[in-house]
Write a protein that holds these residues in place. Structure first.
Motif, PDB file in Angstrom:
ATOM      1  N   SER A  41       0.832  -1.213   0.000  1.00  0.00           N
ATOM      2  CA  SER A  41       0.000   0.000   0.000  1.00  0.00           C
ATOM      3  C   SER A  41       0.859   1.253   0.000  1.00  0.00           C
ATOM      4  N   ASN A  45       1.106   3.602  -3.383  1.00  0.00           N
ATOM      5  CA  ASN A  45       0.639   4.990  -3.324  1.00  0.00           C
ATOM      6  C   ASN A  45       1.792   5.983  -3.398  1.00  0.00           C
ATOM      7  N   ASP A  73      -3.993   8.041   1.528  1.00  0.00           N
ATOM      8  CA  ASP A  73      -4.018   6.592   1.761  1.00  0.00           C
ATOM      9  C   ASP A  73      -2.788   6.120   2.525  1.00  0.00           C
ATOM     10  N   TYR A  76      -3.343   7.253   6.007  1.00  0.00           N
ATOM     11  CA  TYR A  76      -4.532   6.559   6.523  1.00  0.00           C
ATOM     12  C   TYR A  76      -4.179   5.161   7.023  1.00  0.00           C
ATOM     13  N   GLU A 114     -11.062  11.755   2.970  1.00  0.00           N
ATOM     14  CA  GLU A 114     -11.202  10.975   1.746  1.00  0.00           C
ATOM     15  C   GLU A 114     -12.644  10.983   1.258  1.00  0.00           C
ATOM     16  N   PHE A 254     -14.577   1.781  -0.553  1.00  0.00           N
ATOM     17  CA  PHE A 254     -14.383   2.650   0.608  1.00  0.00           C
ATOM     18  C   PHE A 254     -15.704   2.938   1.316  1.00  0.00           C
ATOM     19  N   ASN A 282      -9.973   0.163   5.311  1.00  0.00           N
ATOM     20  CA  ASN A 282      -8.701   0.610   5.862  1.00  0.00           C
ATOM     21  C   ASN A 282      -7.539   0.046   5.050  1.00  0.00           C
ATOM     22  N   SER A 285      -8.566  -0.948   0.947  1.00  0.00           N
ATOM     23  CA  SER A 285      -8.860   0.229   0.140  1.00  0.00           C
ATOM     24  C   SER A 285      -7.579   0.939  -0.270  1.00  0.00           C
ATOM     25  N   ALA A 286      -6.660   1.116   0.685  1.00  0.00           N
ATOM     26  CA  ALA A 286      -5.381   1.765   0.380  1.00  0.00           C
ATOM     27  C   ALA A 286      -4.543   0.936  -0.573  1.00  0.00           C
ATOM     28  N   ASN A 289      -6.426   1.166  -4.378  1.00  0.00           N
ATOM     29  CA  ASN A 289      -6.369   2.411  -5.140  1.00  0.00           C
ATOM     30  C   ASN A 289      -5.225   2.473  -6.148  1.00  0.00           C
TER      31      ASN A 289
END
Length: 315
Positions: A41, A45, A73, A76, A114, A254, A282, A285-286, A289
């Motif tokens: 993640s 990102n 993200d 997060y 977000e 999300f 959490n 999702s990260a 993306n």
């Protein structure tokens, strides 16, 4: 624990996060799995943010918002995953009352930011597809900065209200949180008083920060679909739908689980089920993306290939 002044009750000074398993073997396996998810993640990102910053061809409002999303993200997932990884291997799984307060606040602030940013990204797609000739005029850089700043302010102020209400309640024991981090509903279930008022506040915040953004996103995409269907070129229609599909995919992952956790009554709270569901908005999702936006986006892939071929991108 400490004694509340003027009261015979004691108040907890720390919480114990039970996590997913107390079995050493299972914990070791989960540590490896979640470590890979966390590193993927952060690196995914981080790479997207770096590519957008370096490649001048990606200096557009769409990629600016995507860069902000990627940075959110990273922050997060970092509010929860590192501590969970430590607790999977450590004997002690405690977190101080202040640490719990901070974690709950940062997690909520970034999540709510977000929520608002997804609306901004939907608006960006709406302007780009419905008003392509006026795109740069309507969505100028001044407006982009204001929309991003507004998302941050809205998220951090809303989270402050929610966290202050939750953590100001008396917690007299037990202090075992059946979760892997200090999430609002899990901590709230330990309060030694009637939580009806805070539940009402949560419901109002959930409506404001979930249903309203979802409604705005759906409204934007209804207009987008109506406009795309009028496009004669099938290639242009596919390109328009492709960029929208990526956004809708991450929004679904999300908003779906998050809406379920925060909008259902506290009486239906189920620790084991909620822990698993929270992983979707959490950790997963990260992780999702960067995969969605990089695999489906030609500009991101082109910038990445430039880096691999030349070690840099052209400005």
């Amino acid at each position: 624990m400490w004694v509340i002044p003027g009261n015979n009750q004691t108040r907890v000074s720390k919480f114990i996060l039970l996590g997913f398993s107390s079995d050493p073997t299972t914990s070791s396996i989960l540590f490896i799995v979640f470590l890979l998810i966390y590193l993927s993640s952060v690196m995914g990102n981080g790479l997207i943010s770096l590519l957008i910053c370096l490649d001048s061809h990606l200096h557009t409002p769409m990629y600016f918002f995507l860069c902000i999303l990627a940075m959110l993200d990273m922050a997060y997932v970092t509010t929860t995953m590192p501590q969970m990884l430590v607790h999977l291997l450590a004997h002690s799984k405690t977190i101080s009352f202040a640490g719990c307060w901070i974690q709950m606040y940062l997690f909520g602030a970034l999540a709510l930011t977000e929520c608002t940013l997804f609306v901004v990204m939907a608006y960006d797609r709406y302007v780009a597809i419905c008003y392509p000739l006026h795109y740069t005029v309507i969505l100028n850089w001044g407006l982009c900065i204001r929309l991003t700043t507004g998302s941050l302010v809205c998220g951090f102020l809303s989270a402050l209200l929610h966290t202050s209400f939750t953590m100001s309640l008396p917690y007299c024991g037990p202090n075992k949180v059946n979760h892997y981090f200090c999430e609002g509903p899990a901590v709230l279930s330990l309060a030694c008083m009637d939580t009806h008022l805070i539940e009402m506040v949560d419901q109002v915040l959930s409506i404001l920060m979930c249903l309203i953004p979802i409604s705005l996103i759906m409204t934007s995409y209804i207009h987008i679909v109506m406009t795309v269907l009028k496009i004669k070129s099938s290639q242009a229609r596919c390109k328009a739908f492709s960029t929208c599909t990526s956004h809708l995919t991450v929004v679904t992952f999300f908003y779906g689980p998050g809406t379920y956790i925060y909008m259902r009554p506290n009486s239906s709270y189920s620790p084991e089920r909620d822990k698993q569901i929270s992983l979707f908005y959490n950790a997963f999702s990260a992780l999702l993306n960067p995969m969605v936006y990089s695999l489906r986006n030609r500009d991101i892939k082109r910038a990445f290939l430039k880096v691999l071929a030349h070690g840099r991108v052209d400005y």
